[in-house]
Design a protein around this motif. Sequence first.
Motif, PDB file in Angstrom:
ATOM      1  N   PHE A  62       2.920   2.555  -8.729  1.00 19.74           N
ATOM      2  CA  PHE A  62       1.581   1.970  -8.622  1.00 19.74           C
ATOM      3  C   PHE A  62       0.815   2.136  -9.938  1.00 19.74           C
ATOM      4  O   PHE A  62       1.106   3.040 -10.724  1.00 19.74           O
ATOM      5  N   LYS A  91       0.841  -1.204   0.000  1.00 18.84           N
ATOM      6  CA  LYS A  91       0.000   0.000   0.000  1.00 18.84           C
ATOM      7  C   LYS A  91       0.874   1.251   0.000  1.00 18.84           C
ATOM      8  O   LYS A  91       2.026   1.218   0.453  1.00 18.84           O
ATOM      9  N   ALA A  92       0.304   2.337  -0.460  1.00 20.62           N
ATOM     10  CA  ALA A  92       1.030   3.608  -0.513  1.00 20.62           C
ATOM     11  C   ALA A  92       1.573   3.948   0.868  1.00 20.62           C
ATOM     12  O   ALA A  92       0.885   3.799   1.881  1.00 20.62           O
ATOM     13  N   GLY A  93       2.819   4.371   0.936  1.00 22.28           N
ATOM     14  CA  GLY A  93       3.419   4.801   2.191  1.00 22.28           C
ATOM     15  C   GLY A  93       3.951   3.670   3.047  1.00 22.28           C
ATOM     16  O   GLY A  93       4.578   3.910   4.075  1.00 22.28           O
ATOM     17  N   ASP A 121      -3.973   3.305  -4.902  1.00 22.12           N
ATOM     18  CA  ASP A 121      -3.109   3.559  -3.745  1.00 22.12           C
ATOM     19  C   ASP A 121      -2.499   2.256  -3.216  1.00 22.12           C
ATOM     20  O   ASP A 121      -2.059   2.168  -2.084  1.00 22.12           O
ATOM     21  N   TYR A 122      -2.472   1.233  -4.082  1.00 26.59           N
ATOM     22  CA  TYR A 122      -1.792  -0.026  -3.735  1.00 26.59           C
ATOM     23  C   TYR A 122      -1.386  -0.714  -5.031  1.00 26.59           C
ATOM     24  O   TYR A 122      -1.881  -0.356  -6.120  1.00 26.59           O
ATOM     25  N   GLN A 123      -0.459  -1.627  -4.889  1.00 30.52           N
ATOM     26  CA  GLN A 123      -0.103  -2.449  -6.046  1.00 30.52           C
ATOM     27  C   GLN A 123      -0.036  -3.911  -5.621  1.00 30.52           C
ATOM     28  O   GLN A 123       0.656  -4.253  -4.648  1.00 30.52           O
ATOM     29  N   GLY A 177      10.479   0.783  -2.862  1.00 30.35           N
ATOM     30  CA  GLY A 177      10.149   1.957  -3.683  1.00 30.35           C
ATOM     31  C   GLY A 177      11.211   2.311  -4.696  1.00 30.35           C
ATOM     32  O   GLY A 177      11.208   3.405  -5.259  1.00 30.35           O
TER      33      GLY A 177
END
Lengths: 353, 353
Positions: free
Chosen positions: A52, A7-9, A57-59, A47
């Motif tokens: 993504f 997920k993002a972040g 907001d996820y991959q 990262g």
Amino acid sequence: MNAIAIKAGRSSPEVIDVDVPDPDDGEALVRTLRVGIDGTDFEVLEGNHGGFPDGEDYQILGHEAVGVVDDPNGTDLEEGQLVVPTVRRPPDGSNDYFERGEPDMAPPDACLERGIDGAHGFMSEYFTSPAEYLIPVPTAFAETGVLVEPMSNTAKALEHAFASRSMFDWEPDTVLVLGNGPLGLLTLAMLDSTVDRSYCLGRRDRPDPTIDVIEELDATYVDSRETPVSEFAGVHEPADLVFEATGYAKHAYETVDALAPNGVGVLLGLPGDWTFDIDGGRLHRELVLENKALLGSVNSHVRHFESATESLERLPDWFLERIITDTYAPSEVDDAFTDDDDRIKTVVEFDTL
Amino acid sequence: MNAIAIKAGRSSPEVIDVDVPDPDDGEALVRTLRVGIDGTDFEVLEGNHGGFPDGEDYQILGHEAVGVVDDPNGTDLEEGQLVVPTVRRPPDGSNDYFERGEPDMAPPDACLERGIDGAHGFMSEYFTSPAEYLIPVPTAFAETGVLVEPMSNTAKALEHAFASRSMFDWEPDTVLVLGNGPLGLLTLAMLDSTVDRSYCLGRRDRPDPTIDVIEELDATYVDSRETPVSEFAGVHEPADLVFEATGYAKHAYETVDALAPNGVGVLLGLPGDWTFDIDGGRLHRELVLENKALLGSVNSHVRHFESATESLERLPDWFLERIITDTYAPSEVDDAFTDDDDRIKTVVEFDTL
């Protein structure tokens, strides 16, 4: 359905719940059996690689997969057919590289990579793909089919390497594989019948499962802490073919010293930025005076997956059993993404045949 | 007969008197018309290259020759046939490279080079050679045939370059030639019909005869003092093919930046030792991610001389007249071996047809 995503972040993968995807026209729905983990997945988590999918907001992770056609959806595939998906997809509609059937030759901005860059991967109970990117493989590959994708990268690199030496009589006697990870060991095994003598470089102490595999393949383990690549030729013998699979930045240049006259070094590893001194005049001169070549190679496509499939059929059972060392359920995602030296290839198993 | 040679301990060539050579079995006697001078000859004079023939205290110079068969000596050649000799000869009897017809692929210790390393060259009124190393050329080449040898080196390098890109669809649109010496200009002219756009790098101020030739060929002159190779792609455009003919050590590495995705850099120049910093991680990574290749290439053999002969027939007269700028008699040896920027190719003329 369950999927393993970043997920993002975040920098650790987790199990998420997403809808089973709906195949578009020309796409089939595939029930995932297994997905392998490799160094690129860890780079995606850090990262350092890709991005993504647009607007997400996820991959979903994973690019080394094997699965079963669940719904052919009007394509030429048959329900129950075991398949391995290729990785690259066109970014918008298509482009020349994809139309020519050469997405492996697309520069980074002309392709997406499933599970890596701008597109969801295969670490989910089901995935969809255009049928043209699903390579049929024998039923016996239900467990080992995750190796087809990494082997296809070697198949493509070797195809280019041999082509580069095709205007003269070139039959490599010796290969030096840089790196004792899964790609290095698979390459060593794939070349077993092509060359007389193989060497594989690593930096591990014995006992070590990769050194055991190297020696079982009758190859020579080269400890880079004792014999750096630049000294390999003097300590052992110059290599006709050097295969770089570590991503250690200096290897590209040290390879020139390790090569025999008329040899070729193929580069597959992806180093980060690093500025350093090289003996640049001498290396440049040796490239010329000894007709040496360096070839970068990334990705692979349909014919390389097909040729990797043929190679995988020829690999001995003992080797395959020793290469896939760790199998986890999706719920064991934290364990699956833990790396240690006792592992060679880790896979996440979503289902069995 | 007169010959131009370098004597032991000297660094300037001189005219010496030696016997007309006697052809061995399988050899023909050739009456020399013209011999070209290139950078390698100056390296031989400086002692940076090669060595004298075994047991001799002088070496006859010259490896770019055209002559007339004076005595076929029982070989298949005919008296009066215009020929160009190849350069490499086996050191003792023969070896695999020569038996396979691939002396250009012999490492330095497996061949002699006439006029360069361990064998007398062609700068004499007559020379002998095995008939198999004498390439028949059209009578119209009596003056220009000295260009066949340098062009054969380009022919071989391009053959390898295209082979290295043969596993995918590759049609180079753009070429960047590094170096505006005779080899650079000949390469530019040879590629004129193959690529859409050509660039040639030098470090000269206008007015300059090489810049005039570059522009007459509709190529773009790139002044390396304003646009170094590493900045070429940004200022102009990435090149599908880079051809290195200067021997400047950093060019091998800067070429990676100048190349378009899937491009190939061929290296022909021979730099001296030089250690320097490079952005080695990034360059290694770009080689991989963009499927780029670097190929060293040295020398050439019969089929490359034949293909160079075909290329020379296609070059326009204005170009040939502008390339051979200076012609001297053997007695003018000091003038012949003076280099200045107004010259492109200097030849020593021993005789005419």
